[in-house]
Design a protein around this motif. Structure first.
Motif, PDB file in Angstrom:
ATOM      1  N   GLU A  68      -9.529   3.997 -28.816  1.00 16.28           N
ATOM      2  CA  GLU A  68      -9.683   2.539 -28.793  1.00 16.28           C
ATOM      3  C   GLU A  68      -8.357   1.839 -28.482  1.00 16.28           C
ATOM      4  OE1 GLU A  68     -11.703  -0.862 -28.572  1.00 16.28           O
ATOM      5  OE2 GLU A  68     -12.638   1.086 -28.919  1.00 16.28           O
ATOM      6  N   LYS A  69      -7.298   2.253 -29.141  1.00 11.67           N
ATOM      7  CA  LYS A  69      -5.973   1.633 -28.923  1.00 11.67           C
ATOM      8  C   LYS A  69      -5.482   1.879 -27.498  1.00 11.67           C
ATOM      9  CE  LYS A  69      -5.264  -0.042 -33.025  1.00 11.67           C
ATOM     10  NZ  LYS A  69      -5.221  -1.473 -33.260  1.00 11.67           N
ATOM     11  N   GLN A  70      -5.725   3.070 -26.985  1.00 14.08           N
ATOM     12  CA  GLN A  70      -5.312   3.381 -25.622  1.00 14.08           C
ATOM     13  C   GLN A  70      -6.102   2.548 -24.615  1.00 14.08           C
ATOM     14  OE1 GLN A  70      -5.945   7.564 -25.820  1.00 14.08           O
ATOM     15  NE2 GLN A  70      -4.015   7.966 -26.860  1.00 14.08           N
ATOM     16  N   TRP A  71      -7.373   2.322 -24.900  1.00 18.69           N
ATOM     17  CA  TRP A  71      -8.194   1.492 -24.027  1.00 18.69           C
ATOM     18  C   TRP A  71      -7.689   0.045 -24.047  1.00 18.69           C
ATOM     19  CZ3 TRP A  71     -10.701   1.365 -19.852  1.00 18.69           C
ATOM     20  CH2 TRP A  71     -11.542   0.304 -19.534  1.00 18.69           C
ATOM     21  N   ILE A  72      -7.282  -0.420 -25.227  1.00 14.29           N
ATOM     22  CA  ILE A  72      -6.700  -1.773 -25.326  1.00 14.29           C
ATOM     23  C   ILE A  72      -5.462  -1.847 -24.441  1.00 14.29           C
ATOM     24  CG2 ILE A  72      -5.440  -3.331 -26.886  1.00 14.29           C
ATOM     25  CD1 ILE A  72      -7.444  -2.428 -29.095  1.00 14.29           C
ATOM     26  N   TYR A  73      -4.640  -0.799 -24.469  1.00 18.49           N
ATOM     27  CA  TYR A  73      -3.451  -0.753 -23.627  1.00 18.49           C
ATOM     28  C   TYR A  73      -3.842  -0.873 -22.147  1.00 18.49           C
ATOM     29  CZ  TYR A  73       0.801   0.895 -21.383  1.00 18.49           C
ATOM     30  OH  TYR A  73       1.909   0.993 -20.575  1.00 18.49           O
ATOM     31  N   VAL A  74      -4.825  -0.098 -21.729  1.00 19.49           N
ATOM     32  CA  VAL A  74      -5.264  -0.134 -20.325  1.00 19.49           C
ATOM     33  C   VAL A  74      -5.760  -1.525 -19.959  1.00 19.49           C
ATOM     34  CG1 VAL A  74      -6.991   0.733 -18.690  1.00 19.49           C
ATOM     35  CG2 VAL A  74      -5.767   2.330 -20.164  1.00 19.49           C
ATOM     36  N   GLN A  75      -6.604  -2.104 -20.811  1.00 16.45           N
ATOM     37  CA  GLN A  75      -7.146  -3.431 -20.521  1.00 16.45           C
ATOM     38  C   GLN A  75      -6.046  -4.473 -20.395  1.00 16.45           C
ATOM     39  OE1 GLN A  75     -10.109  -3.936 -23.721  1.00 16.45           O
ATOM     40  NE2 GLN A  75     -11.464  -4.603 -22.089  1.00 16.45           N
ATOM     41  N   LYS A  76      -5.173  -4.507 -21.384  1.00 21.45           N
ATOM     42  CA  LYS A  76      -4.186  -5.586 -21.422  1.00 21.45           C
ATOM     43  C   LYS A  76      -3.002  -5.343 -20.489  1.00 21.45           C
ATOM     44  CE  LYS A  76      -5.528  -7.305 -25.868  1.00 21.45           C
ATOM     45  NZ  LYS A  76      -5.115  -8.019 -27.047  1.00 21.45           N
ATOM     46  N   ARG A  77      -2.563  -4.121 -20.366  1.00 25.86           N
ATOM     47  CA  ARG A  77      -1.381  -3.837 -19.552  1.00 25.86           C
ATOM     48  C   ARG A  77      -1.739  -3.680 -18.080  1.00 25.86           C
ATOM     49  NH1 ARG A  77       3.745  -4.399 -18.582  1.00 25.86           N
ATOM     50  NH2 ARG A  77       4.882  -2.539 -18.035  1.00 25.86           N
ATOM     51  N   ILE A  78      -2.772  -2.907 -17.809  1.00 33.45           N
ATOM     52  CA  ILE A  78      -3.104  -2.597 -16.418  1.00 33.45           C
ATOM     53  C   ILE A  78      -4.009  -3.660 -15.805  1.00 33.45           C
ATOM     54  CG2 ILE A  78      -4.185  -0.899 -14.895  1.00 33.45           C
ATOM     55  CD1 ILE A  78      -3.292   1.238 -16.959  1.00 33.45           C
ATOM     56  N   VAL A  79      -5.105  -3.969 -16.497  1.00 26.42           N
ATOM     57  CA  VAL A  79      -6.070  -4.906 -15.926  1.00 26.42           C
ATOM     58  C   VAL A  79      -5.548  -6.336 -15.987  1.00 26.42           C
ATOM     59  CG1 VAL A  79      -8.423  -5.805 -16.098  1.00 26.42           C
ATOM     60  CG2 VAL A  79      -7.993  -3.370 -16.466  1.00 26.42           C
ATOM     61  N   GLU A  80      -5.065  -6.752 -17.168  1.00 18.67           N
ATOM     62  CA  GLU A  80      -4.628  -8.131 -17.338  1.00 18.67           C
ATOM     63  C   GLU A  80      -3.159  -8.342 -16.962  1.00 18.67           C
ATOM     64  OE1 GLU A  80      -5.664  -9.362 -21.326  1.00 18.67           O
ATOM     65  OE2 GLU A  80      -7.676  -8.508 -21.130  1.00 18.67           O
ATOM     66  N   GLY A  81      -2.408  -7.273 -16.856  1.00 19.47           N
ATOM     67  CA  GLY A  81      -1.011  -7.367 -16.428  1.00 19.47           C
ATOM     68  C   GLY A  81      -0.073  -7.941 -17.474  1.00 19.47           C
ATOM     69  N   LYS A  82      -0.388  -7.794 -18.746  1.00 18.88           N
ATOM     70  CA  LYS A  82       0.450  -8.327 -19.815  1.00 18.88           C
ATOM     71  C   LYS A  82       1.626  -7.396 -20.088  1.00 18.88           C
ATOM     72  CE  LYS A  82      -3.243 -10.862 -22.093  1.00 18.88           C
ATOM     73  NZ  LYS A  82      -3.972 -11.075 -23.340  1.00 18.88           N
ATOM     74  N   GLY A  83       2.676  -7.968 -20.645  1.00 16.79           N
ATOM     75  CA  GLY A  83       3.859  -7.208 -21.000  1.00 16.79           C
ATOM     76  C   GLY A  83       3.661  -6.468 -22.311  1.00 16.79           C
ATOM     77  N   ILE A  84       4.485  -5.471 -22.521  1.00 19.79           N
ATOM     78  CA  ILE A  84       4.386  -4.647 -23.726  1.00 19.79           C
ATOM     79  C   ILE A  84       4.620  -5.484 -24.975  1.00 19.79           C
ATOM     80  CG2 ILE A  84       5.503  -2.749 -24.973  1.00 19.79           C
ATOM     81  CD1 ILE A  84       5.803  -1.341 -22.278  1.00 19.79           C
ATOM     82  N   LYS A  85       5.607  -6.363 -24.927  1.00 18.68           N
ATOM     83  CA  LYS A  85       5.910  -7.217 -26.074  1.00 18.68           C
ATOM     84  C   LYS A  85       4.731  -8.131 -26.400  1.00 18.68           C
ATOM     85  CE  LYS A  85       9.480 -10.305 -27.827  1.00 18.68           C
ATOM     86  NZ  LYS A  85      10.734 -10.991 -27.534  1.00 18.68           N
TER      87      LYS A  85
END
Length: 169
Positions: free
Chosen positions: A119-136
């Protein structure tokens, strides 16, 4: 002063003739493909620095060997870290710029990706890759540390390499 530098440079050219084969030997021994000559250049720099510091010692040859070898290994590690930073997410971020509806791009693809992740890894994919958000930004939204988000990213990369291999070739 210029005369001393000139003498040192002339003497170094003799040392270079003697130790150049050591640089080539180490490049070969470490299985380095040095098409641009970057590793050879690093070896020359290491030889020069070793010459300036240790030439008057009996152990100059051993010290020089270790110095050159260490510098070449450091450069290998540096290049490896740069390659590791190039992740699948960067590939998809470029794609996301062209198509905002990337989630609808290929539903079967996203199911495959989703199935391989927690679940957490999927959140990372959604927010970082799909939405283009920064790590912070992700860390703030998910109420976790930046290191936790980076950890999710590392695991995503590790898990998706074999899954995405057919898509990247």
């Amino acid at each position: 002063m210029p005369n001393m530098l000139q003498d040192q440079t002339c003497h170094f050219s003799e040392v270079l003739k003697q130790y150049e084969s050591m640089i080539y030997h180490l490049i070969h021994k470490l299985n380095i493909q040095d098409r641009e000559g970057e590793f050879y250049q690093q070896g020359l720099i290491a030889l020069w620095e070793s010459y300036q510091k240790y030439y008057d010692r009996d152990s100059f040859s051993k010290i020089t060997y270790i110095t050159i070898r260490s510098r070449l290994i450091d450069l290998i590690r540096k290049k490896s870290r740069l390659i590791e930073r190039e992740t699948v997410s960067e590939f998809f971020q470029e794609e996301a710029e062209h198509d905002a509806s990337i989630e609808n791009f290929d539903p079967m693809f996203w199911e495959l990706v989703r199935g391989a992740l927690t679940e957490k890894q999927w959140i990372y994919v959604q927010k970082r890759i799909v939405e283009g958000k920064g790590i912070k930004e992700i860390a703030t939204e998910e109420h976790v540390t930046i290191d936790a988000v980076k950890g999710w990213g590392k695991e995503v990369k590790r898990k998706l390499r074999p899954v995405l291999k057919p898509y990247l070739t």
